[in-house]
Design an enzyme around this catalytic site. Structure first.
Site, mmCIF file in Angstrom:
data_model
loop_
_atom_site.group_PDB
_atom_site.id
_atom_site.type_symbol
_atom_site.label_atom_id
_atom_site.label_comp_id
_atom_site.label_asym_id
_atom_site.label_seq_id
_atom_site.Cartn_x
_atom_site.Cartn_y
_atom_site.Cartn_z
ATOM 1 N N GLY A 38 0.854 -1.199 0.000
ATOM 2 C CA GLY A 38 0.000 0.000 0.000
ATOM 3 C C GLY A 38 0.885 1.242 0.000
ATOM 4 C CB ILE A 70 -3.108 -2.653 -6.290
ATOM 5 C CG1 ILE A 70 -3.851 -3.608 -7.223
ATOM 6 C CG2 ILE A 70 -3.798 -1.301 -6.212
ATOM 7 C CD1 ILE A 70 -5.167 -4.084 -6.676
ATOM 8 C CE1 TYR A 92 -10.019 2.339 7.616
ATOM 9 C CE2 TYR A 92 -10.731 4.019 9.170
ATOM 10 C CZ TYR A 92 -9.731 3.387 8.461
ATOM 11 O OH TYR A 92 -8.436 3.818 8.598
ATOM 12 C CE LYS A 120 -7.618 0.088 9.308
ATOM 13 N NZ LYS A 120 -6.370 -0.524 8.856
HETATM 14 N N1 SER Z 1 -8.549 9.257 8.252
HETATM 15 C C1 SER Z 1 -9.348 8.080 8.380
HETATM 16 C C2 SER Z 1 -10.672 8.256 7.781
HETATM 17 O O1 SER Z 1 -11.158 9.364 7.808
HETATM 18 C C3 SER Z 1 -9.478 7.705 9.830
HETATM 19 O O2 SER Z 1 -8.605 6.694 10.117
HETATM 20 O O3 SER Z 1 -11.248 7.316 7.341
#
Ligand code: SER
Length: 316
Positions: A8, A35, A142, A146
């Protein structure tokens, strides 16, 4: 001999991390992987390989054949993009991690860095000075990925002794590459529009305070964490990390000190709900105590640097 792979590498964190690690370890010791078929110009001072974090076999073969000793796994979908593509986000954010954790368990890798985020917190978390250990009920795809990743990191450390280290990054602000798909991205976009002399339309409301950090601090934190002696790393899920916390209105006021004509308007969209579920400020006593973390960049300095360096031609 250390041999480091950054998966990445073309993203907002990756670009700067590769360059900093190359300065520290030597250009050839740090392999950038992404990628994207083309190596970004900024990373042409060292090796680059095209790798898809989801291509488990290719990633495994590369790491074993090249005798990689450390992996920084940065490939992920961020909060706003992940909401639009939940299943792919889950797959990308988790599968790559399993590949790397397994390689470490088998003894092929000595050390892993995996980034977590303030997104692991949710609406039931205390929002001010959020502690290291607290209620964590993330409400975004997200954040869920995480938080699950943090649990797996800790599990692999406890069960198999895998030396995996992690930071819960706040919103990161930088000018060497553009961020993509985050809820905190407004705090980068604003500089490009300000420098173009345009009115900025902010997708968060004026009083949405969020934890943020200038990229140089974040990169230094990452390297300091990775270089710290193993015994000092007491948190094997992920460390809270605090830099600067501000609202869009406070950021705009600081920009106006340099560009008095600058104007901002507020047009909150779906990202407002994401911001509202995250902390406003973070307590990072554990990082300070365990491996000596201390931020260097206050809001005023960050704004000064960003206004000086962003290239307004990069955005429309
Ligand atoms: N900067 C990220 C986001 O806004 C937070 O980890 O998704």
């Amino acid at each position: 001999m250390e041999k480091i792979l950054i998966i990445g590498s073309s993203g907002q964190i990756g670009t700067e991390l590769v360059l900093s690690l190359r300065k520290l370890k030597g250009n050839d010791q740090v392999i950038a992987a992404d990628i994207k078929p083309e190596c970004p110009d900024a990373l042409k001072n060292g090796p680059y390989v095209v790798l898809n974090a989801l291509d488990r076999e290719k990633v495994r073969r590369f790491i074993i054949d090249e005798q990689i000793t450390q992996v920084y796994l940065l490939a992920a979908l961020l909060s706003a993009t992940a909401e639009k593509n939940p299943h792919f986000a889950w797959e990308l954010n988790m599968e790559g991690l399993f590949t790397i954790l397994e390689l470490a368990k088998e003894g092929h890798i000595q050390k892993i860095f995996w980034p977590s985020s303030i997104a692991v917190f949710g609406p039931t978390t205390p929002r001010v000075n959020t502690p290291q250990y607290t209620v964590m009920e993330p409400s975004t795809v997200y954040g869920i990925s995480k938080q699950a990743g943090e649990r797996w990191c800790e599990y692999y450390f406890n069960k198999f002794g895998v030396d995996v280290r992690s930071i819960r990054y706040p919103g990161l602000i930088s000018y060497t590459s553009l961020p993509g798909g985050g809820t905190t991205d407004y705090a980068v976009d604003i500089f490009y529009q300000a420098k173009k002399g345009r009115k900025f339309s902010c997708f968060l409301s004026e009083n949405s305070g969020l934890p943020m950090m200038y990229m140089e601090d974040a990169i230094r934190a990452t390297i300091e964490l990775m270089e710290a002696p193993k015994e000092q790393i007491k948190v094997r899920s992920s460390y809270n990390l605090s830099g600067i916390s501000f609202t869009p209105a406070e950021l705009a006021a600081e920009i106006k000190k340099h560009l008095p004509q600058f104007e901002i308007e507020y047009a909150p969209d779906f990202r407002q709900a994401i911001a509202d579920s995250w902390p406003q400020s973070i307590n990072d006593d554990a990082a300070r105590m365990d491996w000596g973390w201390k931020e260097k960049y206050p809001l005023s300095k960050m704004v000064e640097i960003m206004l000086e360096h962003v290239n307004p031609d990069w955005v429309q």
